[in-house]
Design an enzyme around this catalytic site. Sequence first.
Site, PDB file in Angstrom:
ATOM      1  N   LYS B  77       0.969  -1.326  -0.097  1.00 38.38           N
ATOM      2  CA  LYS B  77       0.051  -0.205   0.133  1.00 38.38           C
ATOM      3  C   LYS B  77       0.886   1.330   0.085  1.00 38.38           C
ATOM      4  CE  LYS B  77      -3.867   1.626   2.900  1.00 38.38           C
ATOM      5  NZ  LYS B  77      -4.851   1.317   3.981  1.00 38.38           N
ATOM      6  N   SER B 152      -9.725   1.073   3.231  1.00 40.43           N
ATOM      7  CA  SER B 152      -8.786   2.168   2.097  1.00 40.43           C
ATOM      8  C   SER B 152      -7.754   1.420   1.441  1.00 40.43           C
ATOM      9  CB  SER B 152      -8.117   3.001   3.050  1.00 40.43           C
ATOM     10  OG  SER B 152      -7.323   2.500   3.961  1.00 40.43           O
ATOM     11  N   SER B 176      -9.905  -1.211   7.068  1.00 37.05           N
ATOM     12  CA  SER B 176      -9.139  -1.235   5.617  1.00 37.05           C
ATOM     13  C   SER B 176      -8.571  -2.174   5.113  1.00 37.05           C
ATOM     14  CB  SER B 176      -8.245   0.163   5.787  1.00 37.05           C
ATOM     15  OG  SER B 176      -9.175   1.214   5.969  1.00 37.05           O
TER      16      SER B 176
END
Lengths: 102, 491
Positions: B77, B152, B176
């Site tokens: 990420k 997310s 997330s």
Amino acid sequence: MAGKISESEVRHIGHLSRLDPSDEEVGRFSEQLSAILEYIEQLNEVDTTDVQPTAHALPVHNVLREDEPRPSLAPDQALANAPQRDGDFFAVPKVLDQDSGA
Amino acid sequence: MTLPTLTEIRDTIRSRTTGAREWMGYTLERIDALEPKLHALVSYDGDRAMEQARLADERIAAGQPVGPLAGVPLLIKDNLCTSFGRTTCASRILANFEAPYDAHVVERLHRAGAIIVGKTNLDEFAMGSSTENSAHGPTRNPWNLDHVPGGSSGGSAATVAAGVVAGSLGSDTGGSIRQPASFCGVVGLKPTYGRVSRYGLVAYGSSLDQIGPFARDVRDVALLLANIAGHDPRDSTCVKRPVPDYLAALDTPLAGMHIGVADEYFGEGLDPEVRAAIEAAIDVYRAAGARIVPVHLPHMKYAIACYYLIATAEASSNLARYDGVHYGHRTAKPRDYIDMYCASRQEGFGDEVKRRIMLGTYALSSGYYDAYYLKALKVRTLIRNDFEKAFKEADVIVGPASPVPAIRIGERINDPLAMYLMDIYTVSANLAGVPGVSVPCGFSSAGLPVGLQLMGPHFAEDRLLRIAHEYQLRTDWHTRVPPIALEMSGQ
């Protein structure tokens, strides 16, 4: 209808947050934040008398280490992402007004 | 047709059946073919990755010792700092930021021999549940491109689901990792708070943030966790505590499973198809000889309210560092230094980040601190106590990871409260600090994946993963592949 956070409060919070919300944002955020705060109000139903606050999920306190010097970033590395640099310093706009006599 | 697992890729590289270079070529081809549709990556460097693959092949050919992930392509990420490429957090304010160091998990993956091919898309600063709040534009769900991948960590989930890579890392502050895993039909684990060092993870809600892995099966998730878990003095909340052998735990016999089921996870707003899939999953455990134990989490209904006060309060403080001075965007012509802060931040942050900073600032401001922030911290204690009590009766608590399957792009973006309410089943694990994993457990009639969430006691990832693995031994949902992943030539 005035919500839980009025437009003038949004401007105030915006300034405390060091943001500069536009008129359009102020109107929208006032509505949206009011709806969110109204939802959050339900916490008041919970009896928290004598309940200790939890700031952190694990019982870890006072993690200490020896105070020994360790390598850190060289000036060029630390300044590599600076928007504006002056030699080995971060450069910023003038803080004091020249006319203030300070 | 199935997609290769991380373990298979690792083993074939090790045995020189398929070289690291071949796997990297396969990965880069998949990026070329799928990225225009998914938009799941923020940046990647194919040449750098291929060069590292060549080195891995050389070391293995020369009989030199290599790490447990030697030559394996991974994605991470884009809120994890890397000393190579950019770390943007999907924010305009960090559009050109080049971190001067590697996050702890990046160092660990390198030490294990893994190759980080690139960085995945996310909601700006990990604030969101759909990956729509990205300055780079939204990522799409590989099962249906009109739907969100969740958030997310949407890019990390979507790339694994589409078989671009077999494993990735994300971060989970309120769901997330688990929610996008559920939306994309992959496995996603949020470890116990303190299990994995947060050093080099760009902070959002520091008392809630935790890094964790995505993969298509539990074994691969265990393999990744084994290579990122453990003490690091640079994160003072990362505990000094032995790391169990997660892979060995998967192969131990499982006796006396107590599966906790809480009514609070089957409340109002739960999609009937999601409910049916979760109930069927509970039946799988029942058939496996597990005892199904009713447990109660009476404060669960306050978790969203509690979470959105604590997370935003922490965010407002953490994001004060973006001041246009040390790094990040600075406005072109500031009037004075206050205007430099305000205009730089106003131009640099997106809507959702501004909303959360303002909500957190409000909750911490004088006159409101006791009523909002302190109250939330007390309710957090009650939520944590609920879990402690429940785990006296059950090894794990199971339920849905999300009340709904993946929503359409744009469906809730203008209604932040509706978006927040989607986090109902995930935020409490972060508030309590307990680990949680989502595993694929079925599909909606529209063909969108449903995720079964299992949560366990602090630091019991070994047992949590063992029980999740048992489900995968008895079902094949995790072997389903989205049609888009099969459209590649030669498949």
